[in-house]
Design an enzyme around this catalytic site. Structure first.
Site, PDB file in Angstrom:
ATOM      1  N   ALA A  19       0.823  -1.217   0.000  1.00 23.50           N
ATOM      2  CA  ALA A  19       0.000   0.000   0.000  1.00 23.50           C
ATOM      3  C   ALA A  19       0.854   1.263   0.000  1.00 23.50           C
ATOM      4  O   ALA A  19       0.465   2.282  -0.594  1.00 23.50           O
ATOM      5  CB  ALA A  19      -0.939  -0.014   1.202  1.00 23.50           C
TER       6      ALA A  19
ATOM      7  N   CYS B 172      -4.149   2.156  14.883  1.00 25.61           N
ATOM      8  CA  CYS B 172      -4.448   1.230  15.976  1.00 25.61           C
ATOM      9  C   CYS B 172      -3.206   0.986  16.840  1.00 25.61           C
ATOM     10  O   CYS B 172      -3.158   0.033  17.608  1.00 25.61           O
ATOM     11  CB  CYS B 172      -5.005  -0.085  15.444  1.00 25.61           C
ATOM     12  SG  CYS B 172      -3.870  -0.996  14.372  1.00 25.61           S
TER      13      CYS B 172
ATOM     14  N   ASP C 131      -6.440   2.421   6.687  1.00 23.42           N
ATOM     15  CA  ASP C 131      -6.629   1.609   7.900  1.00 23.42           C
ATOM     16  C   ASP C 131      -5.484   0.607   8.024  1.00 23.42           C
ATOM     17  O   ASP C 131      -5.680  -0.603   7.894  1.00 23.42           O
ATOM     18  CB  ASP C 131      -7.982   0.887   7.847  1.00 23.42           C
ATOM     19  CG  ASP C 131      -8.278   0.123   9.128  1.00 23.42           C
ATOM     20  OD1 ASP C 131      -7.750   0.504  10.187  1.00 23.42           O
ATOM     21  OD2 ASP C 131      -9.026  -0.876   9.066  1.00 23.42           O
TER      22      ASP C 131
END
Length: 389
Positions: free
Chosen positions: A273, A333, A293
């Site tokens: 990514a 996260c 994400d």
């Protein structure tokens, strides 16, 4: 009689509400690893009862501050029951959610996720082992699952002195299993997928993002099995591109698109990514809505500086891909990255991208992932909805 562990003199987070104490805060002890001990202040005042494991950096994990509590099978079953009843009340219409969320549910080291007829358990604390069967029995009584599967092949278990192995604890293994989430049918690999098979903490954030996606061109970087992008397509996105480096996750995402009849609106790319964002952003703005994400970029304080650089890079590239007036939904996260630090990342990325950015919403994990007020680390998920001009 319960063995006693004592804190060294000085300030300690556990006295201010935190649910654990580090090895360096305790006087050395020859107590049995995994045993239940009473923790006392240096003056002998009772603090609480919990697990002791000198092999772990977090050597004491709090179970209760009630001096009268007896820690046995019934105590654990009662705690599991309390966690389940909270979810029954709050999440009546959901068939997939977190049942037990470790310290926030006063069950340190225990994770239980529900996927339709399957429960998936993680035991990450040595002290839980003697009570595993009692916990399984409580879950069977409460949920009547088809199976309970333990995901145990994680590195932290080795640090706790636990074997790294997956095993069926009850009933029959159903994997993959299909669940409904925000109107989307998702196939979850509970035996071989990441974590327990799916990232349930983003449930509400996926819905909120999809509400903004109608008629839009969308990219979903680090898409895993496609849940964010699929939900956007279900809610009317014109076209969605999902990118992930894991070929197996992409194959699952493609199958999820097919079973929802959304394959005409979705495209999946197996790629790093970071590389995709860099290459595509060099072409200029192309998308109305972007989703970032990524997995946690750091699991230690020592690597925070590098993680911040990584977050800045992907957000800078993401902003460059958004057409003026579009939306970027970006998450972290990494619990070692604070909300303030993450907002500063967005500020710096916007400056370097030369794009005015407004933060519209600051979101976090869902109701099934409660936070312990004495443990800022339990507020690990940050999700920002940003307008990019």
């Amino acid at each position: 009689m319960t063995d006693v562990l004592r804190l060294k003199p000085g300030p300690h987070r556990i006295l201010e509400g935190a649910p654990w104490a580090y090895r360096g805060e305790l006087y050395h002890s020859n107590l049995q690893p995994g045993s239940i001990v009473a923790l006392e202040e240096s003056n002998g005042r009772f603090v609480g009862r919990g697990f002791f494991n000198p092999a772990s950096l977090i050597a004491f994990r709090l179970l209760t501050r009630n001096v009268h509590d007896v820690i046995d099978d019934h105590w654990f079953q009662a705690r599991v029951g309390e966690a389940a009843r909270l979810r029954f009340e709050l999440l009546k219409d959901r068939e997939a959610y977190r049942v037990v969320n470790s310290e926030a549910d006063q069950l340190p080291g225990l994770i239980v996720d529900k996927y339709g007829p399957m429960l998936v358990m993680e035991i990450l604390s040595l002290g839980l082992q003697p009570f595993r069967q009692a916990i399984v029995e409580a879950l069977v009584d409460l949920y009547h699952p088809q199976g309970i599967y333990e995901r145990g092949d994680v590195a932290v278990r080795a640090k706790e002195g636990l074997p790294r192995e997956d095993q069926l604890l009850y009933g029959t293994l159903v994997s993959p299993v299909t669940i409904q989430e925000n109107g989307v049918s998702l196939t979850i690999d509970v035996a071989g997928g990441q974590k327990t098979g799916h990232f349930l903490d983003q449930y509400a954030n996926r819905k909120r993002t999809a509400e903004l996606a109608g008629g839009k061109e969308v990219f979903d970087a680090f898409c895993h099995t496609g849940a964010f992008g699929l939900t956007c397509a279900k809610y009317g996105a014109k076209h969605v591109v999902g990118i992930d480096i894991d070929g197996r996750a992409i194959a699952r995402a493609q199958e999820n698109a097919r079973q929802n009849g959304l394959e005409q609106h979705m495209e999946f790319v197996t790629a790093n990514a970071f590389d995709w964002l860099r290459q595509e952003s060099d072409k200029g703005p192309q998308y109305d809505l972007g989703i970032l994400d990524p997995p946690a970029f750091t699991k230690s304080k020592d690597a925070v500086a590098g993680a911040l650089r990584g977050y800045k890079e992907i957000n800078l590239r993401g902003m460059k891909l958004i057409k003026p007036g579009g939306i970027l939904v970006t998450s972290s996260c990494s619990y070692h990255i604070s909300e303030t630090q993450f907002i500063e990342v967005i500020r710096d990325a916007a400056k370097d991208a030369k794009r005015p950015v407004k933060i519209l919403e600051i979101r976090g994990q869902g109701l099934d992932h409660p936070m312990a007020p004495g443990l800022p680390e339990s507020r690990y998920l940050k999700c920002l909805v940003c307008a990019v001009d």
